[in-house]
Design a protein around this motif. Structure first.
Motif, PDB file in Angstrom:
ATOM      1  N   SER A 155      -9.890   0.783  -9.522  1.00 38.61           N
ATOM      2  CA  SER A 155      -9.399   0.721 -10.898  1.00 38.61           C
ATOM      3  C   SER A 155      -8.443   1.864 -11.233  1.00 38.61           C
ATOM      4  CB  SER A 155     -10.590   0.750 -11.867  1.00 38.61           C
ATOM      5  OG  SER A 155     -10.163   0.966 -13.180  1.00 38.61           O
ATOM      6  N   GLU A 156      -7.196   1.497 -11.533  1.00 37.93           N
ATOM      7  CA  GLU A 156      -6.216   2.487 -12.002  1.00 37.93           C
ATOM      8  C   GLU A 156      -6.668   3.078 -13.338  1.00 37.93           C
ATOM      9  OE1 GLU A 156      -3.353   4.769 -11.082  1.00 37.93           O
ATOM     10  OE2 GLU A 156      -3.193   2.888  -9.995  1.00 37.93           O
ATOM     11  N   GLU A 157      -7.282   2.249 -14.161  1.00 36.42           N
ATOM     12  CA  GLU A 157      -7.811   2.707 -15.459  1.00 36.42           C
ATOM     13  C   GLU A 157      -8.862   3.807 -15.255  1.00 36.42           C
ATOM     14  OE1 GLU A 157     -10.527   0.970 -19.155  1.00 36.42           O
ATOM     15  OE2 GLU A 157      -9.732  -0.422 -17.670  1.00 36.42           O
ATOM     16  N   GLY A 190      -7.165   7.060 -14.106  1.00 33.01           N
ATOM     17  CA  GLY A 190      -6.507   7.696 -15.242  1.00 33.01           C
ATOM     18  C   GLY A 190      -7.497   8.368 -16.176  1.00 33.01           C
ATOM     19  N   LYS A 218      -6.217   5.445  -5.328  1.00 31.87           N
ATOM     20  CA  LYS A 218      -6.278   4.018  -5.647  1.00 31.87           C
ATOM     21  C   LYS A 218      -6.367   3.231  -4.349  1.00 31.87           C
ATOM     22  CE  LYS A 218      -5.223   0.258  -8.266  1.00 31.87           C
ATOM     23  NZ  LYS A 218      -5.860  -0.801  -7.517  1.00 31.87           N
TER      24      LYS A 218
END
Length: 126
Positions: free
Chosen positions: A74-76, A79, A114
């Motif tokens: 998950s990039e979310e 971040g 990622k």
């Protein structure tokens, strides 16, 4: 020492894999009763990451001052965990707090990478 953590989760189970040099340790658990059937896959992955870091410290895989590379789909999540960004989700925010607290208490250095679902070696444990 350098470690790589992979983790995954869903409403029923959480799992994690920890690679250190030539060793691979894999763990999976049923979701805790308070979360079972009630969390999203994203929330479950935060729960799995918290469990992975906590467990690996407890069994002396990760030690004070170690470098921990956390591989996430998950990039979310990357971040959120790598910045001061806040989430409106209480479970996610609580898990971030505990993950960061463990890093501060143990002088751990986190790096995030990622990965694709196919690269997530812990997913097969679900």
């Amino acid at each position: 020492m350098h470690h790589s953590i992979f983790c995954d989760g869903n409403a029923k189970r959480i799992c994690w894999s920890i690679k250190t040099d030539q060793n691979l340790v894999e763990q999976s658990r049923d979701q805790a009763e308070i979360y079972a059937g009630q969390v999203s896959n994203l929330e479950a992955t935060y729960i799995a990451l918290h469990a992975a870091v906590f467990w690996s410290i407890g069994v002396f895989i990760i030690k004070n001052g170690d470098m921990v590379k956390i591989h996430l789909e998950s990039e979310e999540m990357i971040g959120h965990l790598s910045t001061d960004i806040k989430s409106d989700n209480k479970i996610i925010e609580d898990k971030k707090k505990f993950i960061n607290m463990l890093a501060a208490q143990r002088s751990l250095q986190y790096q995030f990478e990622k990965i694709s679902h196919e690269q997530n070696i812990s997913s097969k444990l679900l």
